[in-house]
Design a protein around this motif. Structure first.
Motif, mmCIF file in Angstrom:
data_model
loop_
_atom_site.group_PDB
_atom_site.id
_atom_site.type_symbol
_atom_site.label_atom_id
_atom_site.label_comp_id
_atom_site.label_asym_id
_atom_site.label_seq_id
_atom_site.Cartn_x
_atom_site.Cartn_y
_atom_site.Cartn_z
ATOM 1 N N ASP A 95 -39.704 15.827 -31.597
ATOM 2 C CA ASP A 95 -40.236 15.382 -32.892
ATOM 3 C C ASP A 95 -39.164 15.460 -33.973
ATOM 4 O O ASP A 95 -39.045 14.555 -34.814
ATOM 5 N N LEU A 96 -38.393 16.547 -33.963
ATOM 6 C CA LEU A 96 -37.335 16.699 -34.968
ATOM 7 C C LEU A 96 -36.272 15.624 -34.795
ATOM 8 O O LEU A 96 -35.830 15.006 -35.777
ATOM 9 N N LEU A 97 -35.871 15.379 -33.555
ATOM 10 C CA LEU A 97 -34.838 14.363 -33.305
ATOM 11 C C LEU A 97 -35.318 12.975 -33.712
ATOM 12 O O LEU A 97 -34.552 12.185 -34.284
ATOM 13 N N LEU A 98 -36.580 12.664 -33.435
ATOM 14 C CA LEU A 98 -37.122 11.358 -33.842
ATOM 15 C C LEU A 98 -37.165 11.228 -35.352
ATOM 16 O O LEU A 98 -36.841 10.175 -35.908
ATOM 17 N N SER A 99 -37.581 12.309 -36.028
ATOM 18 C CA SER A 99 -37.670 12.255 -37.491
ATOM 19 C C SER A 99 -36.289 12.073 -38.117
ATOM 20 O O SER A 99 -36.137 11.381 -39.126
ATOM 21 N N ILE A 100 -35.285 12.679 -37.512
ATOM 22 C CA ILE A 100 -33.918 12.522 -38.008
ATOM 23 C C ILE A 100 -33.426 11.100 -37.747
ATOM 24 O O ILE A 100 -32.854 10.440 -38.621
ATOM 25 N N ASN A 101 -33.691 10.616 -36.538
ATOM 26 C CA ASN A 101 -33.188 9.293 -36.146
ATOM 27 C C ASN A 101 -33.825 8.171 -36.954
ATOM 28 O O ASN A 101 -33.173 7.198 -37.322
ATOM 29 N N GLN A 102 -35.122 8.323 -37.245
ATOM 30 C CA GLN A 102 -35.848 7.256 -37.938
ATOM 31 C C GLN A 102 -35.969 7.495 -39.438
ATOM 32 O O GLN A 102 -36.430 6.626 -40.159
ATOM 33 N N GLY A 103 -35.553 8.674 -39.890
ATOM 34 C CA GLY A 103 -35.769 9.033 -41.282
ATOM 35 C C GLY A 103 -34.633 8.619 -42.202
ATOM 36 O O GLY A 103 -33.655 7.997 -41.799
ATOM 37 N N SER A 104 -34.779 8.996 -43.455
ATOM 38 C CA SER A 104 -33.809 8.644 -44.489
ATOM 39 C C SER A 104 -32.561 9.518 -44.376
ATOM 40 O O SER A 104 -32.635 10.743 -44.414
ATOM 41 N N GLN B 22 -31.816 13.414 -45.818
ATOM 42 C CA GLN B 22 -31.209 14.445 -44.975
ATOM 43 C C GLN B 22 -29.976 15.043 -45.635
ATOM 44 O O GLN B 22 -29.726 16.246 -45.542
ATOM 45 N N ALA B 23 -29.197 14.200 -46.322
ATOM 46 C CA ALA B 23 -27.993 14.702 -46.982
ATOM 47 C C ALA B 23 -28.342 15.549 -48.201
ATOM 48 O O ALA B 23 -27.752 16.616 -48.420
ATOM 49 N N LEU B 24 -29.310 15.076 -48.999
ATOM 50 C CA LEU B 24 -29.673 15.805 -50.218
ATOM 51 C C LEU B 24 -30.410 17.097 -49.914
ATOM 52 O O LEU B 24 -30.312 18.074 -50.657
ATOM 53 N N LYS B 25 -31.180 17.123 -48.844
ATOM 54 C CA LYS B 25 -31.965 18.300 -48.467
ATOM 55 C C LYS B 25 -31.440 18.909 -47.168
ATOM 56 O O LYS B 25 -32.205 19.333 -46.304
ATOM 57 N N GLY B 26 -30.120 18.961 -47.055
ATOM 58 C CA GLY B 26 -29.490 19.413 -45.821
ATOM 59 C C GLY B 26 -29.895 20.810 -45.400
ATOM 60 O O GLY B 26 -30.067 21.083 -44.206
ATOM 61 N N GLU C 189 -32.423 1.941 -44.268
ATOM 62 C CA GLU C 189 -32.567 3.113 -45.128
ATOM 63 C C GLU C 189 -33.644 2.869 -46.178
ATOM 64 O O GLU C 189 -34.452 3.758 -46.484
ATOM 65 N N SER C 190 -33.684 1.654 -46.740
ATOM 66 C CA SER C 190 -34.729 1.315 -47.707
ATOM 67 C C SER C 190 -36.109 1.451 -47.073
ATOM 68 O O SER C 190 -37.037 1.996 -47.680
ATOM 69 N N LEU C 191 -36.253 0.944 -45.845
ATOM 70 C CA LEU C 191 -37.538 1.044 -45.152
ATOM 71 C C LEU C 191 -37.890 2.501 -44.872
ATOM 72 O O LEU C 191 -39.059 2.895 -44.976
ATOM 73 N N HIS D 283 -39.190 3.976 -47.970
ATOM 74 C CA HIS D 283 -40.532 3.433 -48.192
ATOM 75 C C HIS D 283 -41.555 4.202 -47.362
ATOM 76 O O HIS D 283 -42.592 4.655 -47.871
ATOM 77 N N GLU D 284 -41.259 4.349 -46.071
ATOM 78 C CA GLU D 284 -42.185 5.063 -45.189
ATOM 79 C C GLU D 284 -42.349 6.514 -45.611
ATOM 80 O O GLU D 284 -43.433 7.096 -45.504
ATOM 81 N N MET D 285 -41.291 7.133 -46.107
ATOM 82 C CA MET D 285 -41.354 8.528 -46.531
ATOM 83 C C MET D 285 -42.285 8.681 -47.732
ATOM 84 O O MET D 285 -43.081 9.624 -47.807
ATOM 85 N N VAL D 286 -42.177 7.743 -48.676
ATOM 86 C CA VAL D 286 -43.056 7.788 -49.850
ATOM 87 C C VAL D 286 -44.513 7.645 -49.427
ATOM 88 O O VAL D 286 -45.393 8.374 -49.896
ATOM 89 N N ILE D 287 -44.762 6.707 -48.508
ATOM 90 C CA ILE D 287 -46.128 6.490 -48.042
ATOM 91 C C ILE D 287 -46.662 7.718 -47.322
ATOM 92 O O ILE D 287 -47.772 8.200 -47.593
ATOM 93 N N SER D 288 -45.884 8.257 -46.390
ATOM 94 C CA SER D 288 -46.369 9.377 -45.576
ATOM 95 C C SER D 288 -46.512 10.658 -46.376
ATOM 96 O O SER D 288 -47.340 11.508 -46.064
ATOM 97 N N ASN D 289 -45.714 10.818 -47.439
ATOM 98 C CA ASN D 289 -45.794 12.026 -48.259
ATOM 99 C C ASN D 289 -46.806 11.899 -49.390
ATOM 100 O O ASN D 289 -47.051 12.860 -50.109
ATOM 101 N N GLY D 290 -47.337 10.692 -49.569
ATOM 102 C CA GLY D 290 -48.296 10.492 -50.647
ATOM 103 C C GLY D 290 -47.661 10.585 -52.017
ATOM 104 O O GLY D 290 -48.292 10.957 -52.995
ATOM 105 N N GLY D 291 -46.387 10.246 -52.119
ATOM 106 C CA GLY D 291 -45.699 10.307 -53.407
ATOM 107 C C GLY D 291 -44.227 10.611 -53.223
ATOM 108 O O GLY D 291 -43.656 10.410 -52.146
ATOM 109 N N ASP D 292 -43.625 11.118 -54.276
ATOM 110 C CA ASP D 292 -42.196 11.399 -54.310
ATOM 111 C C ASP D 292 -41.865 12.586 -53.415
ATOM 112 O O ASP D 292 -42.253 13.720 -53.710
ATOM 113 N N PRO D 293 -41.124 12.385 -52.302
ATOM 114 C CA PRO D 293 -40.794 13.505 -51.408
ATOM 115 C C PRO D 293 -39.782 14.445 -52.038
ATOM 116 O O PRO D 293 -38.677 14.043 -52.388
#
Length: 632
Positions: free
Chosen positions: A89-98, A102-106, A199-201, A204-214
């Motif tokens: 799950d962690l590897l998928l989230s890293i691979n598909q995520g922003s 990841q850099a800002l919240k390292g 990265e834009s997508l 987008h998905e992060m905002v949707i899944s977090n219900g707002g500003d992550p």
């Protein structure tokens, strides 16, 4: 259940767990290539998980037909399955995520890797692989991997200090060349427009899944993404097979204005719509947000009073105009084609339109109001309807209703004309029907909604240069100025946009100055809370090119506020402030001296180094004026 049955069930469960573990290790090893700031951590974790695969296979193969899993606890297998599941799950989230997130919240991501590593190590401690009947080669391999997990859980990866430094500098904009952005692009592997789109997508998905500003860092990520996109556009990758000159002509592309990008997807908007808070989004992006059950504005976090989406026709027209001016194909709605006169009639309900037109001519106010409202909606819906409604003869009837004593009928009529004007062919029909003077009357005397939509209609018609003259002569500019001062936030934006477009014509510059626009624009400049600084500066930059405009601007003592804007505002506003200051100071050395005394020189040097292309030109010209005339 007896003891024998319990043993059978335990053995069957053990076999199922081994099968699941083997499958999971295979899935982890077959994940796509890892990218971004945690590439090494991902590769290490995936490689170690892959090296455990022979252990599961040999235990499973050793069971044979006897069905025995003696020497191993089912609970240990279950714990290991959970731990490896978390790793996947962690590897998928890293691979598909922003990658930017990841850099800002390292630090938080590094903690997740340690937690997963610790859980795998703990689970391996419960598997007595040294007692199992497995080959020495596999046993040595597993012992080695276990040792690696044990060491990894005790130490966190050292932070990439260069990456952190580059992120910090890029966020505050303190860089003099493109080296920082190049390093960030390489480190984050956001080097091409396709990678940036992904990265834009992901954002987008992060905002949707977090219900707002992550993590309250969406603004930072959006700003960084824009800078990286601009960097890629300005300095495209080179190819050994093409000459540099050919490359630059192939990749040269204008920077998309911020207002034309959706705040969610960060892409050029195809179908901009306004939500109840006044913010504009790409329809598909905000609809996905709403469909997920959210009732707030993603950008402001305010509760939405309703979920209706209102098309932003003015912005859509601006985007189309900007695309045409820059040689870019105007964006189209997904799954739709451009409005054309042919091939669209088949989708229209001609009988309904005919009945509606009959009701427009009725003596009944109620029938007129209802028919105008229906045509308004039909014209809003699609291009085919806009063609059919116009060809059926609706435009002269709607123009006649602009003088209706019923305010709601008037609102419907002017908004229907606005929607019809989106079709380029309909613009000429609207103007030839005598609509411009009647629309100006609505702009002066109608309800607030009617006035705002009248302003938007005038802007839409003013895209045709010849119409700018007619609209100005009809007295629209003073009425637009009134709306600019007293309208709703949306109304003010519509008025400002129409004024900006109209004042491109020289004669309308004089009309705007005589109407007293300069004083109002200066008041908007010093009130950032009004949200009209961008529009005020853009109009001032147009008016400053005219003698009467310059004279009026000088009388408002603009130099202190222009210098302040050049120091700290957005790139576009700094550019416009420099353009206005250049127009004023090129013919007035006293103003130039005043600008220098207020510290303009330092701000101009920053602009000359890192501003937009136009800002660099204006700043360089002003610096040259200062050096030639004030430092002799």
């Amino acid at each position: 259940m007896g003891p024998a049955a319990e043993d059978d069930e335990s053995e069957a469960r053990g076999i199922r767990l081994l099968d699941s573990l083997s499958k999971l290790a295979c899935e982890i090893s077959s994940l796509p290539e890892f990218r971004g700031p945690f590439r090494r951590s991902c590769c290490d974790l995936a490689r170690r998980a892959k090296l455990l695969s022979p252990l599961f296979d040999e235990i499973r193969d050793g069971i044979g037909d006897e069905g025995s899993v003696e020497g191993i606890e089912v609970g240990a297998l279950s714990a290991l399955l959970d731990a490896l599941g978390s790793a996947k799950d962690l590897l998928l989230s890293i691979n598909q995520g922003s990658k930017l997130h990841q850099a800002l919240k390292g630090e938080s991501y590094a903690i997740k890797f340690q937690e997963v590593t610790r859980s795998i190590d703990d689970a391996l401690n419960g598997v007595p692989y040294e007692k199992l009947e497995i080959s020495e080669e596999v046993k040595e391999q597993v012992e080695l991997v276990h040792t690696q997990f044990r060491r990894a859980k005790e130490r966190a990866d050292s932070p990439d200090l260069q990456l952190l430094s580059d992120l910090s500098l890029a966020q505050i904009g303190k860089y003099s060349d493109s080296n920082i952005l190049k390093r960030l692009s390489e480190k984050l592997q956001l080097r091409t427009m396709n990678e940036l789109k992904q990265e834009s997508l992901a954002l987008h998905e992060m905002v949707i899944s977090n219900g707002g500003d992550p993590d309250n860092c969406l603004e930072e990520m959006s700003s960084l993404l824009k800078k990286l996109k601009d960097s890629v556009l300005v300095e495209p990758p080179m190819s050994e097979n093409l000459e540099s000159k050919d490359i630059s002509s192939m990749y040269r592309s204008p920077v998309i204005p911020d207002d034309f990008r959706c705040p969610i997807s960060l892409e050029l908007m195809r179908d901009p719509v306004i939500v109840s808070t006044g913010q504009t989004y790409e329809r598909s992006s905000i609809q996905k947000w709403l469909d997920s059950g959210h009732k707030t504005c993603p950008k402001t976090q305010q509760n939405l009073s309703h979920t209706a989406l209102t098309p932003n026709f003015v912005l859509k027209s601006l985007i189309v105009q900007w695309c045409e001016a820059n040689g870019i194909e105007p964006p189209k709605k997904a799954g739709s084609s451009q409005d054309v006169r042919s091939g669209t009639r088949a989708d229209c309900d001609h009988e309904t339109i005919r009945l509606l037109l009959m009701n427009l001519q009725s003596w009944s106010t109620e029938k007129q109001r209802a028919a105008a409202g229906e045509i308004r909606l039909l014209a809003k819906r699609n291009g085919g309807n806009r063609v059919c409604i116009a060809e059926a003869g609706a435009i002269p009837l709607l123009v006649a209703l602009l003088s209706s004593q019923d305010s709601r009928t008037q609102e419907h009529a002017v908004t229907a004309l606005l929607n019809l004007s989106i079709n380029e062919g309909n613009k000429a029909s609207i103007v030839s029907s005598g609509a411009i003077p009647e629309i100006v009357k609505v702009l002066k005397n109608g309800s607030m909604e009617a006035r705002e939509n009248a302003a938007a209609t005038l802007f839409s018609l003013s895209v045709v240069d010849g119409n700018k003259v007619m609209i100005g002569e009809a007295g629209a500019i003073p009425a637009l100025l009134d709306l600019l001062c007293e309208g709703s936030p949306r109304g003010k934006k519509d008025a400002a946009t129409a004024i900006f477009n109209l004042t491109i014509y020289q004669g309308n510059k004089v009309r705007a100055v005589k109407a007293g626009i300069i004083g109002h624009l200066m008041r908007l400049l010093v009130d950032p809370s009004g949200g009209m600084v961008d529009e005020a500066l853009a109009i001032l930059a147009v008016l400053a090119s005219h003698h009467e405009g310059r004279t009026a601007i000088v009388q408002s003592e603009p130099v202190p506020i222009l210098v302040k804007i050049m120091r700290s505002a957005s790139p576009r506003n700094r550019e416009n402030a420099a353009a206005v200051l250049w127009s004023l100071c090129s013919s007035d050395m006293q103003l130039l001296l005043s600008a220098k005394e207020l510290g303009a020189e330092e701000a101009l040097k920053e602009l000359a180094d890192g501003g937009t292309d136009r800002a660099k030109r204006k700043a360089a010209s002003l610096l040259d004026l200062i050096h030639r005339n004030l430092e002799a």
